[in-house]
Design a protein around this motif. Structure first.
Motif, short mmCIF file in Angstrom:
data_model
loop_
_atom_site.label_atom_id
_atom_site.label_comp_id
_atom_site.label_asym_id
_atom_site.label_seq_id
_atom_site.Cartn_x
_atom_site.Cartn_y
_atom_site.Cartn_z
N GLN A 5 -7.73 38.49 21.03
CA GLN A 5 -8.25 39.48 22.10
C GLN A 5 -6.76 40.35 23.02
O GLN A 5 -6.22 39.66 23.25
CB GLN A 5 -9.23 39.67 22.70
N ILE A 6 -6.91 41.60 22.41
CA ILE A 6 -5.24 41.81 23.11
C ILE A 6 -6.24 42.88 24.73
O ILE A 6 -7.21 43.75 24.38
CB ILE A 6 -5.05 43.60 21.91
N VAL A 7 -6.07 41.89 25.77
CA VAL A 7 -6.70 42.97 26.32
C VAL A 7 -5.49 43.36 27.50
O VAL A 7 -4.05 43.03 27.95
CB VAL A 7 -7.01 41.38 27.73
N ILE A 8 -5.69 44.52 27.68
CA ILE A 8 -4.85 45.83 28.23
C ILE A 8 -6.07 46.43 29.42
O ILE A 8 -6.86 46.18 29.40
CB ILE A 8 -4.57 46.64 26.99
N GLY A 9 -4.99 47.14 29.40
CA GLY A 9 -5.62 47.98 30.90
C GLY A 9 -4.50 48.28 32.36
O GLY A 9 -3.92 47.54 31.88
N PRO A 10 -4.81 49.76 33.33
CA PRO A 10 -3.69 49.56 34.17
C PRO A 10 -3.89 48.64 34.59
O PRO A 10 -4.63 47.76 35.25
CB PRO A 10 -4.32 50.63 35.20
N ALA A 11 -2.44 47.97 35.59
CA ALA A 11 -1.97 47.57 36.94
C ALA A 11 -3.62 47.28 37.49
O ALA A 11 -4.04 48.53 38.67
CB ALA A 11 -0.97 47.64 37.44
N GLY A 12 -3.62 45.98 37.86
CA GLY A 12 -4.93 45.73 38.98
C GLY A 12 -6.65 45.57 37.99
O GLY A 12 -8.11 45.63 40.10
N CYS A 13 -6.17 46.03 37.02
CA CYS A 13 -8.04 46.71 37.15
C CYS A 13 -8.89 45.02 36.39
O CYS A 13 -9.78 45.07 35.74
CB CYS A 13 -7.74 47.46 36.02
N GLY A 14 -7.88 44.59 36.03
CA GLY A 14 -8.94 41.99 36.44
C GLY A 14 -8.35 41.84 35.05
O GLY A 14 -9.48 41.00 34.23
N LYS A 15 -7.55 41.87 34.73
CA LYS A 15 -7.23 41.91 33.23
C LYS A 15 -7.01 40.30 33.09
O LYS A 15 -8.22 39.19 32.41
CB LYS A 15 -6.31 42.13 32.78
N ASP A 100 -9.17 29.60 15.33
CA ASP A 100 -8.76 29.20 16.76
C ASP A 100 -8.49 31.32 17.01
O ASP A 100 -8.67 32.10 16.42
CB ASP A 100 -7.12 29.33 17.17
N TYR A 101 -8.93 31.04 18.59
CA TYR A 101 -9.71 32.68 18.91
C TYR A 101 -8.54 32.35 20.65
O TYR A 101 -8.34 31.13 21.12
CB TYR A 101 -10.91 31.97 19.51
N LEU A 102 -7.77 33.32 20.24
CA LEU A 102 -6.64 33.88 20.76
C LEU A 102 -6.67 34.54 22.18
O LEU A 102 -7.61 36.09 21.56
CB LEU A 102 -4.99 33.70 21.21
N LEU A 103 -6.97 34.85 23.69
CA LEU A 103 -6.84 36.16 24.47
C LEU A 103 -5.23 36.39 24.70
O LEU A 103 -4.44 35.68 25.52
CB LEU A 103 -7.75 35.57 25.53
N PHE A 104 -4.72 37.47 24.37
CA PHE A 104 -3.43 37.67 24.59
C PHE A 104 -3.98 39.39 26.78
O PHE A 104 -3.53 39.84 25.85
CB PHE A 104 -3.08 38.99 23.75
N ASP A 105 -3.15 38.57 27.09
CA ASP A 105 -3.15 39.07 29.13
C ASP A 105 -1.99 39.72 29.07
O ASP A 105 -0.79 39.24 28.76
CB ASP A 105 -3.29 37.94 29.98
N CYS A 106 -1.89 41.31 28.74
CA CYS A 106 -1.23 42.19 28.58
C CYS A 106 -0.45 43.10 29.73
O CYS A 106 -1.41 42.53 30.69
CB CYS A 106 -2.18 43.08 27.31
N PRO A 107 0.93 43.28 30.08
CA PRO A 107 0.15 43.98 31.31
C PRO A 107 -0.19 44.94 31.46
O PRO A 107 -1.04 45.87 30.53
CB PRO A 107 2.83 43.94 30.68
N GLY A 108 0.41 44.98 32.81
CA GLY A 108 -0.31 46.36 33.12
C GLY A 108 0.45 47.81 33.48
O GLY A 108 -0.41 49.16 34.06
N SER A 159 -6.81 57.01 24.64
CA SER A 159 -5.18 57.11 24.19
C SER A 159 -4.81 56.03 23.73
O SER A 159 -3.80 55.63 22.77
CB SER A 159 -3.91 58.09 25.41
N ALA A 160 -5.10 55.07 23.75
CA ALA A 160 -4.91 53.21 23.93
C ALA A 160 -5.76 53.24 22.68
O ALA A 160 -4.88 52.55 21.43
CB ALA A 160 -5.57 52.08 24.09
#
Length: 280
Positions: A5-15, A100-108, A159-160
């Motif tokens: 999972q590519i976990v994306i979104g604005p800063a402070g959104c709870g990623k 294998d299952y990975l979560l990619f915690d991305c910048p905001g 957009s994303a």
């Protein structure tokens, strides 16, 4: 085949909180999930970090050495990661094998997902490395307090989606902090044209053509829908994870177990059970 999972979104959104909760939930049910930190500005983690971009480059070092501000420094870090995919990230991921299952915690910084091609390059490379990837776009439910803010968040998510071209799940996070959850109901199954009418009532007549154009754009794509996430509700976490797993076909090769209704009844059971859903 590996999954992510590519976990994306604005800063402070709870990623990061989302990654923590998914990791904790999977640990509870005996499922292995690894979390990859791709945010060079991160400082603390509530989950064990399997791979950390700060071992390659950190925002603090870039800002000090390159004399850049936070936004410019973050963009520099991500472009550096883009140039180091085969030298660094591929080596870090080589120990993770089939299933294998990975979560990619991305910048905001949302420009990374909507304007610059950095993450498009990253996800395309992960596909080449035999990953099935789903984008998880997080939007703070408290942000969608009115139609204008909701349309803004919807356009960001759209957009994303267009940029990344991945299976995509949009989440309204922090539902547990929303004072009146009924106010969010109309945004979960929304009509863009009705939202445009709301905008017309709060803007001048000169903005009505723009409001109509935005509504038409969202309607024409018909891609954006939101799933509520209340981390205090285990059923919500189960539902969200199930939707993402379905999007990337995780576990599709597992043996299908057909319940024996006769045995269930003889043992006093209630037969097959359905997974719970969020109460929204």
């Amino acid at each position: 085949m590996r999954y992510g999972q590519i976990v994306i979104g604005p800063a402070g959104c709870g990623k990061s909180t989302y990654c923590q909760q998914i990791h904790q939930h999977c640990e509870t049910i005996g499922r292995t999930v690894h979390v990859v930190n791709l945010d060079p500005a991160a400082e603390e983690f509530a989950y064990p970090v399997a791979i950390d971009i700060r071992e390659l480059i950190s925002l603090e070092d870039v800002m000090e050495e390159m004399k850049l501000g936070p936004n410019g420094g973050l963009l520099y870090c991500m472009e550096y990661l883009e140039d180091s995919l085969e030298d660094w990230l591929q080596e870090m991921l080589q120990d993770y094998t089939d299933d294998d299952y990975l979560l990619f915690d991305c910048p905001g910084q949302i420009e990374l997902y909507s304007h610059v091609p950095v993450f498009r390059t990253i996800v395309d490379t992960l596909k080449i490395w035999d990953f099935r990837i789903c984008a998880v776009y997080c939007l703070d439910a408290n942000f969608v307090s009115d139609s204008a803010k909701f349309i803004s968040g919807t356009m960001q998510a759209l957009s994303a989606m267009v940029m990344l071209e991945l299976p995509h799940v949009n989440l309204l996070t922090k539902m547990d902090t929303v004072p009146d959850k009924k106010e969010i109901d109309r945004f979960l199954d929304f009509d863009a044209r009705l939202l445009a009418n709301d905008l017309n009532q709060s803007t001048t007549s000169s903005m009505q053509r723009l409001n109509a154009a935005v509504a038409t754009l969202v309607d024409d794509f018909s891609m954006v829908g939101f799933v509520p996430l209340d981390i205090s509700d285990e059923d919500c976490i189960i539902d969200v994870l199930a939707q993402i797993d379905f999007a990337i076909q995780f576990g599709e090769d597992a043996e299908v177990k057909i319940p024996n209704d006769d045995v269930d009844e003889e043992e006093g059971g209630e037969g097959p059970q359905e997974s719970g859903d969020c109460d929204y």
